[in-house]
Motif scaffolding. Structure first.
Motif, PDB file in Angstrom:
ATOM      1  N   GLU A 115       7.047   3.359  -9.976  1.00  0.00           N
ATOM      2  CA  GLU A 115       7.745   4.395 -10.030  1.00  0.00           C
ATOM      3  C   GLU A 115       7.680   5.060  -8.701  1.00  0.00           C
ATOM      4  OE1 GLU A 115       4.619   5.604 -12.680  1.00  0.00           O
ATOM      5  OE2 GLU A 115       4.748   7.878 -11.789  1.00  0.00           O
ATOM      6  N   LEU A 116       6.931   4.776  -7.586  1.00  0.00           N
ATOM      7  CA  LEU A 116       7.053   5.213  -6.262  1.00  0.00           C
ATOM      8  C   LEU A 116       8.235   4.844  -5.641  1.00  0.00           C
ATOM      9  CD1 LEU A 116       4.969   6.901  -4.089  1.00  0.00           C
ATOM     10  CD2 LEU A 116       4.335   4.564  -3.337  1.00  0.00           C
ATOM     11  N   CYS A 117       8.763   3.529  -6.093  1.00  0.00           N
ATOM     12  CA  CYS A 117       9.752   2.997  -5.365  1.00  0.00           C
ATOM     13  C   CYS A 117      10.888   3.787  -5.627  1.00  0.00           C
ATOM     14  CB  CYS A 117      10.224   1.506  -5.696  1.00  0.00           C
ATOM     15  SG  CYS A 117       8.728   0.323  -5.202  1.00  0.00           S
ATOM     16  N   ASP A 118      11.178   4.407  -6.746  1.00  0.00           N
ATOM     17  CA  ASP A 118      12.325   5.292  -7.290  1.00  0.00           C
ATOM     18  C   ASP A 118      11.977   6.195  -6.609  1.00  0.00           C
ATOM     19  OD1 ASP A 118      13.071   3.122  -9.036  1.00  0.00           O
ATOM     20  OD2 ASP A 118      11.890   3.647 -10.602  1.00  0.00           O
ATOM     21  N   ASP A 122       6.293  -9.081   3.221  1.00  0.00           N
ATOM     22  CA  ASP A 122       6.654  -9.924   2.207  1.00  0.00           C
ATOM     23  C   ASP A 122       5.475 -10.728   1.907  1.00  0.00           C
ATOM     24  OD1 ASP A 122       9.376  -9.263   2.471  1.00  0.00           O
ATOM     25  OD2 ASP A 122       9.887 -10.651   3.669  1.00  0.00           O
ATOM     26  N   GLY A 123       4.524 -11.101   2.957  1.00  0.00           N
ATOM     27  CA  GLY A 123       3.321 -11.862   2.694  1.00  0.00           C
ATOM     28  C   GLY A 123       2.423 -11.213   1.725  1.00  0.00           C
ATOM     29  N   VAL A 124       2.257 -10.031   1.923  1.00  0.00           N
ATOM     30  CA  VAL A 124       1.093  -9.008   1.097  1.00  0.00           C
ATOM     31  C   VAL A 124       1.802  -8.926  -0.441  1.00  0.00           C
ATOM     32  CG1 VAL A 124       0.011  -8.050   3.175  1.00  0.00           C
ATOM     33  CG2 VAL A 124       1.723  -6.597   1.751  1.00  0.00           C
ATOM     34  N   ILE A 125       3.121  -8.462  -0.432  1.00  0.00           N
ATOM     35  CA  ILE A 125       3.740  -8.771  -1.733  1.00  0.00           C
ATOM     36  C   ILE A 125       3.290  -9.826  -2.715  1.00  0.00           C
ATOM     37  CG2 ILE A 125       5.832  -8.338  -3.141  1.00  0.00           C
ATOM     38  CD1 ILE A 125       4.893  -5.626  -2.350  1.00  0.00           C
ATOM     39  N   LYS A 126       3.808 -10.957  -1.803  1.00  0.00           N
ATOM     40  CA  LYS A 126       3.687 -12.509  -2.749  1.00  0.00           C
ATOM     41  C   LYS A 126       2.270 -12.647  -3.045  1.00  0.00           C
ATOM     42  CE  LYS A 126       4.556 -17.230  -1.519  1.00  0.00           C
ATOM     43  NZ  LYS A 126       3.444 -17.676  -1.396  1.00  0.00           N
ATOM     44  N   GLU A 127       1.322 -12.077  -2.037  1.00  0.00           N
ATOM     45  CA  GLU A 127      -0.125 -12.372  -2.313  1.00  0.00           C
ATOM     46  C   GLU A 127      -0.460 -11.430  -3.289  1.00  0.00           C
ATOM     47  OE1 GLU A 127      -2.601 -13.072   1.438  1.00  0.00           O
ATOM     48  OE2 GLU A 127      -3.110 -11.021   0.561  1.00  0.00           O
ATOM     49  N   ALA A 128      -0.159 -10.469  -3.434  1.00  0.00           N
ATOM     50  CA  ALA A 128      -0.686  -9.423  -4.687  1.00  0.00           C
ATOM     51  C   ALA A 128      -0.063  -9.903  -5.947  1.00  0.00           C
ATOM     52  CB  ALA A 128       0.034  -7.925  -4.382  1.00  0.00           C
ATOM     53  N   CYS A 129       1.150 -10.498  -5.858  1.00  0.00           N
ATOM     54  CA  CYS A 129       1.745 -11.001  -7.111  1.00  0.00           C
ATOM     55  C   CYS A 129       0.827 -12.257  -7.819  1.00  0.00           C
ATOM     56  CB  CYS A 129       3.189 -11.365  -7.139  1.00  0.00           C
ATOM     57  SG  CYS A 129       4.283  -9.923  -6.764  1.00  0.00           S
ATOM     58  N   GLU A 130       0.799 -13.109  -6.750  1.00  0.00           N
ATOM     59  CA  GLU A 130      -0.325 -14.252  -7.174  1.00  0.00           C
ATOM     60  C   GLU A 130      -1.484 -13.702  -7.678  1.00  0.00           C
ATOM     61  OE1 GLU A 130       2.004 -17.056  -3.844  1.00  0.00           O
ATOM     62  OE2 GLU A 130      -0.109 -16.459  -3.404  1.00  0.00           O
ATOM     63  N   MET A 131      -2.019 -12.781  -6.954  1.00  0.00           N
ATOM     64  CA  MET A 131      -3.306 -12.346  -7.541  1.00  0.00           C
ATOM     65  C   MET A 131      -3.360 -11.843  -8.864  1.00  0.00           C
ATOM     66  SD  MET A 131      -6.721 -11.907  -7.037  1.00  0.00           S
ATOM     67  CE  MET A 131      -6.913 -12.951  -5.386  1.00  0.00           C
ATOM     68  N   LYS A 169      -0.132   3.607  -7.721  1.00  0.00           N
ATOM     69  CA  LYS A 169       1.241   3.311  -7.852  1.00  0.00           C
ATOM     70  C   LYS A 169       1.829   2.607  -6.588  1.00  0.00           C
ATOM     71  CE  LYS A 169       1.921   4.899 -12.093  1.00  0.00           C
ATOM     72  NZ  LYS A 169       0.596   4.466 -12.680  1.00  0.00           N
ATOM     73  N   GLY A 170       0.850   2.631  -5.493  1.00  0.00           N
ATOM     74  CA  GLY A 170       1.496   2.291  -3.857  1.00  0.00           C
ATOM     75  C   GLY A 170       0.244   2.058  -3.140  1.00  0.00           C
ATOM     76  N   VAL A 171       0.464   1.652  -1.986  1.00  0.00           N
ATOM     77  CA  VAL A 171      -0.607   1.421  -0.995  1.00  0.00           C
ATOM     78  C   VAL A 171      -0.103   1.938   0.334  1.00  0.00           C
ATOM     79  CG1 VAL A 171      -1.885  -0.397  -2.150  1.00  0.00           C
ATOM     80  CG2 VAL A 171      -0.208  -0.831  -0.278  1.00  0.00           C
ATOM     81  N   GLN A 172      -0.997   2.417   1.142  1.00  0.00           N
ATOM     82  CA  GLN A 172      -0.655   2.789   2.533  1.00  0.00           C
ATOM     83  C   GLN A 172      -1.517   1.875   3.479  1.00  0.00           C
ATOM     84  OE1 GLN A 172      -0.102   6.831   4.521  1.00  0.00           O
ATOM     85  NE2 GLN A 172      -2.185   6.375   5.068  1.00  0.00           N
ATOM     86  N   MET A 173      -1.099   1.179   4.396  1.00  0.00           N
ATOM     87  CA  MET A 173      -1.745   0.401   5.344  1.00  0.00           C
ATOM     88  C   MET A 173      -1.633   0.932   6.675  1.00  0.00           C
ATOM     89  SD  MET A 173      -1.497  -3.561   3.910  1.00  0.00           S
ATOM     90  CE  MET A 173       0.311  -3.732   4.329  1.00  0.00           C
ATOM     91  N   GLY A 174      -2.655   1.022   7.493  1.00  0.00           N
ATOM     92  CA  GLY A 174      -2.647   1.577   8.740  1.00  0.00           C
ATOM     93  C   GLY A 174      -2.955   0.396   9.610  1.00  0.00           C
ATOM     94  N   THR A 175      -4.378  -0.077   9.750  1.00  0.00           N
ATOM     95  CA  THR A 175      -4.835  -1.136  10.436  1.00  0.00           C
ATOM     96  C   THR A 175      -3.897  -2.325  10.617  1.00  0.00           C
ATOM     97  OG1 THR A 175      -6.906  -0.159  10.355  1.00  0.00           O
ATOM     98  CG2 THR A 175      -6.852  -2.232  11.389  1.00  0.00           C
ATOM     99  N   GLY A 225      12.974   5.817  -2.966  1.00  0.00           N
ATOM    100  CA  GLY A 225      13.997   5.046  -2.585  1.00  0.00           C
ATOM    101  C   GLY A 225      13.776   3.835  -1.940  1.00  0.00           C
ATOM    102  N   ILE A 226      12.669   3.324  -2.021  1.00  0.00           N
ATOM    103  CA  ILE A 226      12.061   2.042  -1.335  1.00  0.00           C
ATOM    104  C   ILE A 226      11.977   0.838  -2.230  1.00  0.00           C
ATOM    105  CG2 ILE A 226      10.903   3.408   0.567  1.00  0.00           C
ATOM    106  CD1 ILE A 226       8.223   2.892  -0.931  1.00  0.00           C
ATOM    107  N   GLU A 227      11.990  -0.393  -1.542  1.00  0.00           N
ATOM    108  CA  GLU A 227      12.035  -1.595  -2.107  1.00  0.00           C
ATOM    109  C   GLU A 227      10.545  -1.989  -2.707  1.00  0.00           C
ATOM    110  OE1 GLU A 227      14.307  -4.475   0.075  1.00  0.00           O
ATOM    111  OE2 GLU A 227      13.706  -6.081  -1.307  1.00  0.00           O
ATOM    112  N   HIS A 228       9.719  -2.027  -1.862  1.00  0.00           N
ATOM    113  CA  HIS A 228       8.300  -2.251  -2.092  1.00  0.00           C
ATOM    114  C   HIS A 228       7.402  -0.989  -1.925  1.00  0.00           C
ATOM    115  CE1 HIS A 228      10.042  -6.121  -1.134  1.00  0.00           C
ATOM    116  NE2 HIS A 228       9.877  -5.841   0.037  1.00  0.00           N
ATOM    117  N   PRO A 229       6.380  -0.816  -2.886  1.00  0.00           N
ATOM    118  CA  PRO A 229       5.427   0.193  -2.734  1.00  0.00           C
ATOM    119  C   PRO A 229       4.592   0.456  -1.756  1.00  0.00           C
ATOM    120  CG  PRO A 229       4.810  -1.361  -4.517  1.00  0.00           C
ATOM    121  CD  PRO A 229       5.869  -1.901  -3.830  1.00  0.00           C
TER     122      PRO A 229
END
Ligand code: TUI
Length: 317
Positions: free
Chosen positions: A6-9, A299-308, A191-197, A12-16
């Motif tokens: 729901e964070l994407c909606d 793209d890499g972390v999304i793929k990895e999250a789905c696989e996990m 419902k989403g993550v924030q990454m800084g480092t 208005g973003i594609e990835h959370p």
């Protein structure tokens, strides 16, 4: 593979995935690269002079491929000119605002009037509740694994407790650098993550290359927290400055520590002074091993999250 919440909606973003709004780090180049890749890039207003923020917003808009792509500004609420920073955000109708280092309560109504989404960072359950009541659209629950100014709780304990008490989306932050962290955050109720480092080592990030090198070479126990005696503890990669500040902390010399620390974040991030500059970075520094474009990170972390998550699903008997 796609990961939608729901964070994407809401945004208005594609990835959370949100990029942390880091002072002296997240400039227009990184922000636009993250937003162009379908995440949410955030300008770190930090202690910027207000006129510089205005320029950074124009530069970001200029670099967006789709001019309607959302991006944000992080307001550091201890900024001496915070009212002017807020005025610029309102006037230029920045789509999203995140806040840190305090409660944005008194500004929320003005942001809402301009249809600006407001997402405060919360270090406690009590503040999460207060922010929801004040009209926040989501909250970022940031654990003490994060870099920079931190609270007391860990991501693993704060996120589920915040998710239990608010209806608005909770975004997990602190210690997340790969797809495993994203899968874990979802399990905790985020419902989403924030990454800084992780984004500090994006190719488009304009910090000094010596800082990126420090992060890439860092190991599990290389960060420390200084500034407990000031009431504003800050997580950094250890160096000569942090050792000096630790001594001042032990002597309870908070005011001297603040004087000694002033201006050192800029020295590290812009000038590459990795010994006497403040190397604000999170505990997940050790998990960041290469410099790559922001799009490849996302793209890499999304793929990895789905696989996990698929792997975890396979455990169900
Ligand atoms: O804000 C951050 N990280 C930062 S800000 C920063 S600049 C700075 N430099 C020196 C000293 C202090 C700041 C560097 N890194 N993260 C978000 C964050 N917000 N972490 C903790 C908080 C927070 C703390 C207290 C948010 C709200 C809060 O509220 C207290 C209250 O008023 O109830």
């Amino acid at each position: 593979m796609k990961l939608k919440t729901e964070l994407c909606d809401l945004l208005g973003i594609e990835h959370p995935i949100i990029q942390g709004g880091m002072a002296w780090v997240s400039t227009a180049e990184l922000v636009s690269a993250v937003s162009n890749a379908g995440g949410l890039g955030i300008i770190g207003a930090g202690q910027m002079p207000p006129e510089n923020l205005e320029l950074e917003i124009y530069r970001t808009r200029d670099l967006l491929k789709d001019k309607s792509s959302p991006f944000g500004v992080n307001v550091m609420l201890m900024h001496p000119k915070v009212d002017e920073i807020v005025e610029i955000i309102l006037r230029l109708k920045v789509p999203v605002v995140t806040t840190g280092a305090g409660s944005p309560g008194k500004y929320i109504k003005d942001f809402k009037k301009k249809k600006i989404k407001v997402i405060p960072v919360i270090p406690s359950v009590a503040l999460a509740k207060r922010m929801e009541s004040a009209g926040a659209d989501a909250v970022i629950a940031e654990g003490m694994e994060a870099g920079g100014h931190i609270g007391e709780l860990t991501t693993f304990t704060l996120v589920p407790q915040a998710a239990d008490v608010v209806k608005i989306p909770v975004i997990a932050a602190g210690g997340i650098a790969d797809g495993r962290g994203i899968a874990a955050a979802f399990a905790l109720g985020a419902k989403g993550v924030q990454m800084g480092t992780r984004f500090m080592c994006a190719k488009e990030c304009t910090i000094h290359p010596k800082v990126k090198e420090k992060i890439i070479k860092s190991k599990d126990r290389d960060t420390t927290v200084t500034g407990y005696s000031t009431g504003h503890p800050v997580r950094v990669l250890q160096n000569r400055l942090s050792k000096e500040l630790e001594k001042l902390d032990q002597q309870g010399m908070g005011e001297e520590l603040e004087r000694r620390g002033a201006g050192t974040l800029r020295m590290a991030m812009r000038e590459g002074d990795v010994e006497w500059g403040s190397l604000m970075a999170g505990q997940c520094s050790a998990m960041v091993n290469k410099i790559e474009p922001a799009k490849d990170i996302i793209d890499g972390v999304i793929k990895e999250a789905c696989e996990m998550m698929n792997l975890i699903r396979s455990y169900i008997g």
